[in-house]
Scaffold this active site. Sequence first.
Site, PDB file in Angstrom:
ATOM      1  N   LYS A   1       0.932  -1.143   0.068  1.00 14.57           N
ATOM      2  CA  LYS A   1      -0.050  -0.269   0.065  1.00 14.57           C
ATOM      3  C   LYS A   1       1.005   1.167  -0.042  1.00 14.57           C
ATOM      4  CE  LYS A   1      -2.464   1.674   3.591  1.00 14.57           C
ATOM      5  NZ  LYS A   1      -2.409   3.342   3.617  1.00 14.57           N
TER       6      LYS A   1
ATOM      7  N   THR B   1      -9.780   4.959  10.905  1.00 13.44           N
ATOM      8  CA  THR B   1     -10.020   3.937  12.305  1.00 13.44           C
ATOM      9  C   THR B   1      -9.444   4.901  13.768  1.00 13.44           C
ATOM     10  OG1 THR B   1      -7.964   3.162  11.157  1.00 13.44           O
ATOM     11  CG2 THR B   1      -9.817   1.575  11.649  1.00 13.44           C
TER      12      THR B   1
ATOM     13  N   LYS C   1      -7.045   8.232  -1.071  1.00 21.00           N
ATOM     14  CA  LYS C   1      -8.594   8.700  -0.161  1.00 21.00           C
ATOM     15  C   LYS C   1      -9.078   9.924  -0.868  1.00 21.00           C
ATOM     16  CE  LYS C   1      -7.431   6.701   4.333  1.00 21.00           C
ATOM     17  NZ  LYS C   1      -5.781   6.349   4.121  1.00 21.00           N
TER      18      LYS C   1
ATOM     19  N   ASP D   1     -13.646  14.634  -3.607  1.00 21.23           N
ATOM     20  CA  ASP D   1     -13.778  15.959  -4.338  1.00 21.23           C
ATOM     21  C   ASP D   1     -14.986  15.873  -5.256  1.00 21.23           C
ATOM     22  OD1 ASP D   1     -13.089  18.311  -5.846  1.00 21.23           O
ATOM     23  OD2 ASP D   1     -10.751  17.810  -5.375  1.00 21.23           O
TER      24      ASP D   1
ATOM     25  N   ASP E   1      -3.447   4.580  -1.827  1.00 25.81           N
ATOM     26  CA  ASP E   1      -4.308   4.867  -0.843  1.00 25.81           C
ATOM     27  C   ASP E   1      -4.344   6.415  -0.957  1.00 25.81           C
ATOM     28  OD1 ASP E   1      -5.928   4.977   1.415  1.00 25.81           O
ATOM     29  OD2 ASP E   1      -4.445   4.528   2.773  1.00 25.81           O
TER      30      ASP E   1
ATOM     31  N   ARG F   1       2.858   0.097  10.716  1.00 29.91           N
ATOM     32  CA  ARG F   1       3.885   0.020  11.739  1.00 29.91           C
ATOM     33  C   ARG F   1       4.273  -1.170  12.585  1.00 29.91           C
ATOM     34  NH1 ARG F   1       1.309   5.392  13.823  1.00 29.91           N
ATOM     35  NH2 ARG F   1      -0.437   4.382  13.060  1.00 29.91           N
TER      36      ARG F   1
HETATM   37  O1  C5P Z   1       0.678   1.598  10.920  1.00 32.49           O
HETATM   38  P1  C5P Z   1      -0.634   1.375  10.660  1.00 32.49           P
HETATM   39  O2  C5P Z   1      -0.842  -0.060  10.941  1.00 32.49           O
HETATM   40  O3  C5P Z   1      -1.527   2.198  11.600  1.00 32.49           O
HETATM   41  O4  C5P Z   1      -1.178   1.704   9.157  1.00 32.49           O
HETATM   42  C1  C5P Z   1      -2.367   1.594   8.785  1.00 32.49           C
HETATM   43  C2  C5P Z   1      -2.348   2.225   7.461  1.00 32.49           C
HETATM   44  O5  C5P Z   1      -3.635   2.221   6.946  1.00 32.49           O
HETATM   45  C3  C5P Z   1      -1.974   3.721   7.311  1.00 32.49           C
HETATM   46  O6  C5P Z   1      -1.164   3.947   6.040  1.00 32.49           O
HETATM   47  C4  C5P Z   1      -3.343   4.485   7.201  1.00 32.49           C
HETATM   48  O7  C5P Z   1      -3.132   5.770   6.542  1.00 32.49           O
HETATM   49  C5  C5P Z   1      -3.978   3.670   6.560  1.00 32.49           C
HETATM   50  N1  C5P Z   1      -5.694   3.563   6.745  1.00 32.49           N
HETATM   51  C6  C5P Z   1      -5.972   3.482   8.164  1.00 32.49           C
HETATM   52  N2  C5P Z   1      -7.267   3.876   8.383  1.00 32.49           N
HETATM   53  C7  C5P Z   1      -8.196   3.713   7.417  1.00 32.49           C
HETATM   54  C8  C5P Z   1      -7.929   3.762   6.001  1.00 32.49           C
HETATM   55  C9  C5P Z   1      -6.292   3.569   5.869  1.00 32.49           C
HETATM   56  O8  C5P Z   1      -5.269   3.467   9.075  1.00 32.49           O
HETATM   57  N3  C5P Z   1      -9.575   3.882   7.653  1.00 32.49           N
END
Ligand code: C5P
Length: 231
Positions: free
Chosen positions: A36, A119, A65, A68, A63, A211
Amino acid sequence: MTETRLERIAVALDTDDRDTYSDWCRLFGPRVGVLKVGPRVVLRWGRDAVREAAATGADVFLDMKFHDIPSTVAGAVGAAKELDVTYLTVHAGGGRRMLEAAAEEAGDEVRVLGITVLTHLGADDLRDLDLPGEAGDRVLSWARSAKAAGCAGVVCSPLELATLRARLGPELLLVSPGIRFDSVAVADDQRRVASPSAALRAGADLLVIGRPLTQAPDPEAALAALAEACE
Ligand code: C5P
């Protein structure tokens, strides 16, 4: 060392360092189904970085998002199609006409995923935004709207997966970030979270993990543990 490709895992390649990005492509690309890439990568290193992820053999999840007016979003989806990405995101809260424009432009070439309630947002954040009700209710209504507009799937937290699967059927792709392992502590902004196995049991098709893999002291060991959790 994990031998089999973890098809239902998307690794979020969120970094500001070009060499780290390439290292992660090499490390994770052959091991997972999806890589991603988001604004941090695309705004710095552009199309070459997206192609670098694709060259690993993994599918690419763009991703950005989009949110617009319909014609602008359709134009952005058209540009993404030229990059051969497999998934891209638009905000489901952008409304039916915006979602329809995205889905129509995507056709069969790209899977459009509607972002529902991010989230990191909890009930207090929603109150602050003057959005009444529980996160789960809003996720369901935005996911319904995305499905009706022709989107291939939605992005939701692990906590909403079971309801969406039960209410919206087996076809809609359910993609879940907010995945956390007990074994890897990360400095965190995510709030609606679950373990990989809980999210898969609840009906996720694809888990987005950043992460907990990229910052793991031993990413190989984290991948191996993840492989067990996905069995
Ligand atoms: O590091 P982590 O596991 O929190 O990464 C989650 C990834 O998913 C990030 O790139 C974040 O931008 C993306 N994301 C998210 N929540 C969403 C959509 C995408 O955390 N609803």
